[in-house]
Scaffold this active site. Structure first.
Site, PDB file in Angstrom:
ATOM      1  CG  HIS A   1      43.297 -51.177  40.280  1.00  0.00           C
ATOM      2  ND1 HIS A   1      44.569 -51.030  39.760  1.00  0.00           N
ATOM      3  CD2 HIS A   1      43.430 -51.955  41.382  1.00  0.00           C
ATOM      4  CE1 HIS A   1      45.432 -51.679  40.536  1.00  0.00           C
ATOM      5  NE2 HIS A   1      44.770 -52.254  41.527  1.00  0.00           N
TER       6      HIS A   1
ATOM      7  CG  LEU B   1      49.957 -50.206  31.708  1.00  0.00           C
ATOM      8  CD1 LEU B   1      50.996 -51.227  31.263  1.00  0.00           C
ATOM      9  CD2 LEU B   1      49.274 -50.656  32.986  1.00  0.00           C
TER      10      LEU B   1
END
Length: 201
Positions: free
Chosen positions: A112, A93
């Protein structure tokens, strides 16, 4: 078989994509070896998976550094120490800074959980992605593996795969299905290609 490529994996959460790569390396499906795992989250379950696999694990939590640049300098130091060939962002992240991205240009990939270029960018990670997909009334979603560049989720797409968004889907069920049906296999496929000197179409 050629010499196995050395992989560095960056994680922040549960680490199921990390586990998929570890398992594929152990099975000989990927001509590579995970030599370092770096987590931005000291509590990440991915660290337990790493410990169980015997791979060196490192914690690079932003709160422990004066800046993102300082944190990324530490990450780069680890990757260089282990002579890493390719870096895999598997649920990582943190937003990476230019020196780190440039050091692994076209050798750093991210997975993703959406069909980029839709539903990418700042704030769109984890359940937020799937909430946005459902709110937009999308009929399809999936996962994308792309090279990392200086933008967020903006690098060249290497591979993506889709599934139908069901009328009954919640963000949680959509996340679980994409993870189990697409992400693990797609990531392994791309890492396998990288380690063989090619990328999948």
């Amino acid at each position: 078989m050629r010499h196995p490529k050395k992989l560095g994996i960056l994680v922040s959460g549960g680490g199921s994509n990390l586990q998929a790569v570890l398992d594929a390396c152990a099975a000989g499906e990927i001509n590579g070896k995970v030599v370092a795992v770096i987590s931005s989250n000291p509590e990440a379950y991915a660290l337990t998976r790493t410990k169980n696999s015997g791979v060196p694990a490192y914690i690079a939590a932003l709160k422990n550094y004066a800046s993102r640049e300082a944190r990324d300098a530490y990450i780069l130091e680890i990757l260089k120490k282990h002579e890493v060939d390719y870096v895999v962002l598997a649920g990582y992240l943190g937003i990476l800074t230019e020196p780190l991205v440039k050091a692994f240009e076209r050798r750093m990939i991210n997975i993703h959980p959406a069909l980029l270029p839709k539903f990418g960018g700042a704030g769109l990670h984890g359940l937020n992605v799937h909430k946005a997909v459902i709110a937009a009334g999308e009929k399809k979603s999936g996962a994308t593996v792309h090279f990392v560049d200086l933008g967020i989720d903006s690098g060249e797409i290497i591979a993506q795969e889709s599934l139908d968004v069901l009328p009954s889907d919640t963000p949680e069920t959509l996340q679980a299905r994409i993870l189990s049906e697409i992400e693990h296999k797609l990531l392994v496929c791309v890492v396998k290609g990288l380690c063989e000197g090619s990328t999948v179409e």
